[in-house]
Enzyme design. Structure first.
Site, mmCIF file in Angstrom:
data_model
loop_
_atom_site.group_PDB
_atom_site.id
_atom_site.type_symbol
_atom_site.label_atom_id
_atom_site.label_comp_id
_atom_site.label_asym_id
_atom_site.label_seq_id
_atom_site.Cartn_x
_atom_site.Cartn_y
_atom_site.Cartn_z
ATOM 1 N N GLN B 198 4.331 -0.224 -10.655
ATOM 2 C CA GLN B 198 4.665 0.855 -9.736
ATOM 3 C C GLN B 198 3.942 2.135 -10.138
ATOM 4 O OE1 GLN B 198 9.136 -0.655 -10.127
ATOM 5 N NE2 GLN B 198 9.069 1.276 -9.034
ATOM 6 N N PHE B 229 11.615 -2.638 -8.078
ATOM 7 C CA PHE B 229 12.987 -2.144 -8.256
ATOM 8 C C PHE B 229 13.136 -1.206 -9.452
ATOM 9 C CE2 PHE B 229 13.126 -6.678 -6.837
ATOM 10 C CZ PHE B 229 13.314 -6.422 -5.485
ATOM 11 N N GLU B 233 8.070 0.279 -13.412
ATOM 12 C CA GLU B 233 7.649 1.674 -13.541
ATOM 13 C C GLU B 233 6.976 1.884 -14.892
ATOM 14 O OE1 GLU B 233 10.552 4.477 -12.231
ATOM 15 O OE2 GLU B 233 9.445 6.194 -12.991
ATOM 16 N N ARG B 311 20.257 11.726 -14.023
ATOM 17 C CA ARG B 311 20.535 11.450 -12.613
ATOM 18 C C ARG B 311 21.956 10.912 -12.428
ATOM 19 N NH1 ARG B 311 17.884 10.837 -7.402
ATOM 20 N NH2 ARG B 311 15.981 11.757 -8.214
ATOM 21 N N ALA B 518 11.821 6.806 -7.345
ATOM 22 C CA ALA B 518 12.692 7.864 -6.844
ATOM 23 C C ALA B 518 12.715 7.882 -5.307
ATOM 24 C CB ALA B 518 12.282 9.230 -7.401
ATOM 25 N N GLU B 719 16.248 3.852 -2.568
ATOM 26 C CA GLU B 719 17.394 3.719 -3.460
ATOM 27 C C GLU B 719 18.763 3.923 -2.813
ATOM 28 O OE1 GLU B 719 15.332 6.623 -5.909
ATOM 29 O OE2 GLU B 719 15.850 5.430 -7.659
#
Lengths: 263, 767, 164
Positions: B198, B229, B233, B311, B518, B719
């Site tokens: 990603q 998902f 990343e 977060r 994000a 998300e």
């Protein structure tokens, strides 16, 4: 995966001979357990002997209330056999809920019994139905066949050719599948034999694989009804506690599955 | 309009015919070598000796590398430089790569790893939250704390008070395509990397560091991933760096893919955590004051744990206007896989915390849980401006709140109140089976909390036949980003959809990109694509105006036609003549999100440009004898603003719900006492199957548009819908609560055994 | 040393002959030997179904079968069901009804679905659940997969009726 040699046998006897000649041979039926086991390097056979071409290992025959199922009969074939379903629907239903469609196209009853996975379905059926396991050299009563998880009475060069049993007066299988593997976390096969006695076999829940349950057999021999199960104590002794569920939970499942098996 | 059409995925035709290529499908040049890691079987310890002689002697093995063999940076971390590619002296979790084997085939490399003799002196491993707290094993010097109001003193005035705790399990991404990378060595020591990632730019940076070459010498290309998902990343860095190193050493192409078991054992997962709560509330269920303590198990390395845990704090309020609140967040360091990004990035955990509080309050007051939630909502955007706008626990004003209207609409369209009565009636007449129904809302903040990541670039090129190639910083992992962006380009250029194609993401076309994460892919890259298109359209209008004597503002580009008073041209005619007139037909576009500013230490500012909203009602049935359960029905109303592609958005919502429900119900990760992950295959780790989806599943999009000027007023969708899965968990809690007077205290994942145990707790018969 | 075996397969209508080690799994034969990369490697433990192919008319997970076991077999992969410009009704339905997101499970899913529709031409929702139990998807939540199969079933039945 370790290296291995491959042979294809045209008959059960040829397979037995090949097995006898090999250093550490394994019979390859549907391969749904053996191949994953080899991939994980938990099995290292010098030779694998494919019996898929052995016609004498195939087929379901029904004579009166006598049922014989060839060892290489797939789960899909058992599940879809109309005559068998008319005589002994419980075993067809059991087969229809093993794994998934692709697994059922490859996996076989002989392979399942010979492997005796402690959470496999067929061992419970064989044990509860008081089945006879036919091999290339003899006939073994189910009570003598299963000797603990992944262990059977089979000799090194002995191959299951068929399993036979008398259709029970009544029978049923209740299974609580592990949601991931679809193996039984607790599977209970109940059978009411022609003489009225009950045999009950439990798979998936025991530390040592498939076993008969005396308490449930006594209760169901006296009264073939779900209510009879209520009074039975399911001892935690010997029940499995693992990442999928602890012994207390499994004891509860055994009871509930026994009731479900009774319909 | 084309930007809002429900077009299929851009590569749907290729996918359904098996011709869409993933990294492992790319035909490799002759001589390609294959890689495998040798892993630590010990969770914590000092490496005493590594004997790789048998590995090296294995036929077909070309190269074996340990940490000491690495020429430059031995690091694959996203930021903190604390994650060696190969263990350097110490091992920090069971599964950590210690050495790398480069061999002629995938299987050869894997087999060779088993010939190593590694001696490790084991040290006491810190595995659990409790062990980490006792050992003060944590990241950062202490917990982060965000406070609004005076929560402690407000507790004195609270009418009711409840305390509780919820444990939330982690989650394996189980992207169907495992991690994979392919490195092709080029001239000048250049390296081309195909990676299932990603974050191509980060792969570029880590490869450049590992080879000590400039970033311009590394080109990373990503056509697609088979699911990401969040799990791709940062977790692809190790494979790409390993391949680049091996390719550099051998001069041959090198490829690596993890087997599924290795993927489970090596890579990070969603953070598991414990949330403690202490809430004061009034008779109506209005929260007066609330304190949360978050305990996040971050694993052995930092990875993205700080922003993930942040977060979670930023979503500890979810949709609720909390007058006094304190959130304390502990980021614990343990000898387990380094927990990483996973859809929602901590948001789901934070949100479950507050939804659990709402559930507990409603139960204690015997109030309708949906009503208790509504009483706690932020003020509606449409309502008269309050004297003082409501602010979140992190001091951001909530100005776009629409959940009041959405909730009313959803409850009506799914017939919530009547069904609730029906569920109660049904339960009264069924002893063994119990039904449950629950509502939960979602308010999810959109933007990277690390402000500088909120930028994107695009390159749009028009060829002389009128075909258009767009390139941008986003990656395609199934979410349909490429199709959305071709739709944005078609609309911005007024060209026909058929002439536009998105090419593979490529660091040599668009540099310095942020991860596709994000939920920002379409928001950021859509604006960048539009900016590039606007530049091109400006040039084309000037050209047409000059050529045909019309005013630029009189010219319209739409659906492949270019019109002005007295003038009709085709797109192709305009492009051909622009080329001949020597007009540049390529342009870059750039976008940075406005308005945001965030201080994560203070816990104050505006981390988000806007919020995406949604609401769900789920009904379940449980078997009290076994704890088995299934989802009977789910109704979702979700806010995608003015959707860029309704079908793709609905797909994200459906998939998000099922994945979220999986997290909270069947998906259970189990480590043994020595720190070995015991659930490392689909035979032990249960992700939802076809039979687990709701029997009735209604998803509707809220007919609104973003108050902010996002790309065609759409909202991010990746998300937020994941958290609709919380309604399934709450419905289970509701069903269990029907079994007895006590609060079920349901823990996650609520698998059959947990539901069974919770039934006993509800009845007060728990042992 | 193990003895290599001579294997003859018919894959998507083409005869393939080669020498293989007994332990070579069929999925590797297809992907690495024959460059048929539609069937994917997902879990290699016969759970996810990404490697599903049809062998002699039956759905099989090619990660749990040795190539040598398939000697003489007729194998159909997604490539044999329909190409990009010649889609089978199921392929068309998965495309049009958004029965895919990342697409990794799609070849196995469609290959299995072709057999499901042969076993049960007009499956109910419950029959689809049961019949597709061996194919995992992590993206879609299955809603559109079920819709795609239903749409294809309707289309194929209508076409069959029209032909009769």
């Amino acid at each position: 995966m370790y290296e291995t040699n491959f042979h294809k046998a045209a008959t059960a006897q040829e397979a037995a001979a090949l097995l006898n000649r090999s250093e550490d041979g394994k019979i390859l039926a549907g391969g749904q357990t053996l191949i994953p086991t080899m991939k994980q390097r938990l099995a290292d056979p010098t030779d694998v002997i494919d019996v898929s071409a052995a016609a004498d290992l195939r087929g379901i025959t029904i004579a009166g209330d006598q049922v014989t199922i060839g060892a290489m009969t797939t789960h899909a074939e058992v599940a879809g056999h109309a005559a068998l379903a008319a005589l002994c629907p419980s075993i067809c239903k059991l087969a229809a809920n093993i794994g998934d469609p692709a697994v059922r196209h490859r996996g076989t009853i002989g392979g399942s019994l010979a492997n005796n996975d402690p959470a496999a379905d067929y061992p419970a059926a064989a044990l509860a139905l008081n089945a006879r396991i036919h091999t290339t050299s003899r006939e073994i009563a189910a009570d003598d066949f299963f000797e603990g998880m992944f262990t059977t009475a089979l000799e090194d060069d002995e191959i299951i050719t068929a399993v036979s049993f008398t259709a029970p007066a009544k029978g049923g299988y209740g299974k609580f599948p592990n949601p991931a593997s679809r193996y039984a976390m607790a599977g209970v096969f109940v059978a009411k034999l022609a003489d009225g006695s009950a045999r009950v076999a439990v798979t998936g829940a025991g530390e040592d694989g498939v076993h008969r349950h005396d308490g449930l057999e006594a209760a169901l021999s006296a009264d073939w009804a779900a209510s009879a199960v209520d009074g039975v104590e399911i001892s935690l002794d010997g029940l499995l506690s693992d990442l999928h569920g602890n012994a207390a939970y499994r004891a509860n499942l055994v009871k509930v599955m026994a009731k479900r098996a009774l319909g | 309009m084309s930007a809002a059409a429900s077009l299929p995925h851009d590569a749907a035709r290729q996918h359904v015919s098996g011709s869409a290529r993933y990294v492992d499908d790319i035909p490799t040049p002759q001589g390609t070598l294959h890689l495998a890691f040798g892993l630590s079987s010990c969770a914590a310890g000092q490496i005493r000796s590594v004997d790789l002689s048998a590995v090296r002697a294995c036929p077909g093995v070309h190269l074996v590398l340990e940490a000491k063999d690495l020429p430059y940076a031995n690091d694959v971390s996203p930021s903190a430089h604390d994650e060696p590619l190969l263990a350097d002296g110490h091992v920090h979790y069971a599964g950590q790569p210690i050495f790398l084997v480069v061999a002629e085939s995938h299987h050869l490399a894997r087999r060779a790893t088993r010939l190593a003799k590694v001696e490790i002196t084991a040290e006491p491993a810190i595995l659990t939250i409790e062990q980490a707290l006792t050992a003060e094993s944590r990241f950062e010097d202490g917990p982060r704390i965000y406070t609004k109001g005076t929560p402690q003193s407000a507790m004195k005035g609270a009418i009711h008070r409840l305390q509780g705790q919820i444990n939330l399990g982690g989650q394996e991404h189980f992207y169907l395509e495992g991690q994979a990378a392919l490195a092709l060595p080029g001239d000048h020591g250049d390296m081309v990397i195909h990676s299932s990632t990603q974050h191509p730019t980060e792969i570029q940076h880590k490869v450049a560091e590992a080879l000590n070459i400039a970033q311009h010498a590394v080109r990373v290309e990503v056509r697609r991933m088979g699911g990401g998902f969040g799990g791709k990343e940062s977790q692809g860095n190790a494979l790409a760096v390993a391949c680049a190193l091996a390719a550099s050493f051998t001069g041959r192409p090198c490829k690596m893919r993890y087997d599924r078991d290795d993927d489970f054992i090596i890579t990070g997962k969603r953070h598991d955590c414990r949330i403690d709560y202490d809430v004061g509330f009034d008779d109506s269920g209005r929260v007066q004051t609330l304190e949360f303590a978050h305990y996040f198990r971050c694993g052995w390395a930092l990875d993205l744990s700080l922003p993930v845990a942040d977060r979670a704090m930023l979503h500890a309020d979810n949709a609720y206007d909390l007058p006094h609140v304190k959130i304390t967040s502990h980021r614990l360091k343990t000898n387990t896989q380094s927990a990483t990004a996973f859809r929602g990035f901590g948001g789901p955990q934070g949100m479950v915390g507050i939804e659990r509080v709402m559930d507990h309050i409603a139960h204690s007051l015997s109030c309708d849980p949906a009503e208790v939630r509504r009483r706690n909502y932020y003020p509606e955007m449409s309502s008269k401006p309050a004297a003082r706008p409501s602010v979140t626990p992190y001091q951001m004003e909530v100005t776009d709140f629409i959940l009041g209207d959405m909730t009313e609409s959803l409850l009506q369209r799914c017939d919530y109140h009547a069904r609730k009565v029906e569920v109660a009636r049904w339960n009264a007449s069924h002893a063994l089976l119990k039904r449950g129904i629950a509502f939960s809302p979602v308010k999810f903040g959109i933007s990277f909390t690390l402000t500088h990541l909120n930028q994107a670039g695009a390159l749009v090129q028009i060829y002389t036949d009128g075909s258009v190639l767009i390139n941008h910083g986003g990656t395609e992992m199934g979410q349909g980003l490429f199709q959305k962006l071709t739709q944005v380009a078609a609309r911005s250029l007024g060209a026909q959809q058929a002439v536009i194609r998105a090419s593979a993401t490529d660091t040599s076309k668009v540099p310095n990109t942020s991860a596709t994460a994000a939920s920002s892919g379409a928001d950021l890259n859509g604006m960048a694509v539009q900016a590039a298109c606007d530049t091109l359209i400006g040039r084309l209008k000037d050209h047409v105006a000059a050529q045909h004597g019309v005013k630029p503002e009189e010219i319209t580009f739409a659906e492949g036609q270019v019109t002005a008073p007295g003038l009709v041209l085709t797109w192709q005619e305009v492009i051909a003549s622009a080329y001949e007139a020597r007009i540049s037909l390529s342009a870059t576009g750039f976008y940075k999100t406005p308005e945001i500013a965030w201080d994560r230490i203070k816990g104050a500012g505006q981390p988000f440009l806007y919020f995406a909203y949604g609401a769900a009602v789920t009904e379940v049935v449980i078997d009290t004898l076994t704890g088995e359960n299934r989802i009977l029905r789910c109704d979702i109303l979700h806010d995608c603003g003015a959707s860029l592609n309704p079908a793709l958005d609905v797909g994200q919502i459906e998939g998000g719900f099922v994945q979220g429900a999986g997290w909270l119900t069947t998906e259970e990760l189990v480590w043994d006492a020595s720190g070995q992950l015991k659930t490392h295959a689909p035979s032990t780790y249960k992700i939802p199957a076809c039979s687990d989806r709701p029997e009735i599943f209604n998803v509707d999009l809220w007919p609104g548009q973003n108050a902010q000027k996002t790309i065609y007023r759409s909202k991010a969708v990746g998300e937020p819908p994941f958290m609709h899965g919380i309604s399934a968990f709450l419905a289970l809690s509701n069903a269990v609560a029907a079994c007895g007077p006590h609060y079920p205290d349901l823990q996650a994942p609520a698998n059959s055994e947990e539901v069974f145990n919770a039934v006993a707790r509800a009845r007060g018969s728990a042992s | 040393m193990s003895k290599k075996k001579h294997v003859t397969l018919n894959v998507n209508g083409k005869t393939e002959e080669f020498l293989a080690e007994p332990r070579e799994l069929l999925i590797y034969t297809l992907r690495e030997r024959l460059n048929i990369t539609g069937p994917h490697i997902g879990c290699e433990t016969s759970h996810c179904g990404a490697c599903t192919v049809t062998i002699d008319g039956k759905s099989v997970k090619s990660c749990t079968m040795f190539a040598v076991q398939a000697e003489g077999a007729e194998i159909t992969t997604i490539e044999g069901i329909g190409g990009p410009d010649n889609l089978h009704p199921l392929q068309e339905a998965f495309k049009e009804h958004h029965g895919l997101q990342c697409g990794y499970c799609t070849p196995g899913m469609i290959t299995r679905a072709t057999k499901l529709l042969e076993e049960i031409p007009n499956p109910t929702e419950a029959e689809i659940r049961f019949g597709m139990a061996g194919n995992l998807c992590r993206c879609t939540g299955y809603q559109n997969i079920v819709k795609s199969i239903q749409a294809a079933a309707a289309q194929m039945s209508a076409a069959k009726e029209a032909a009769e």
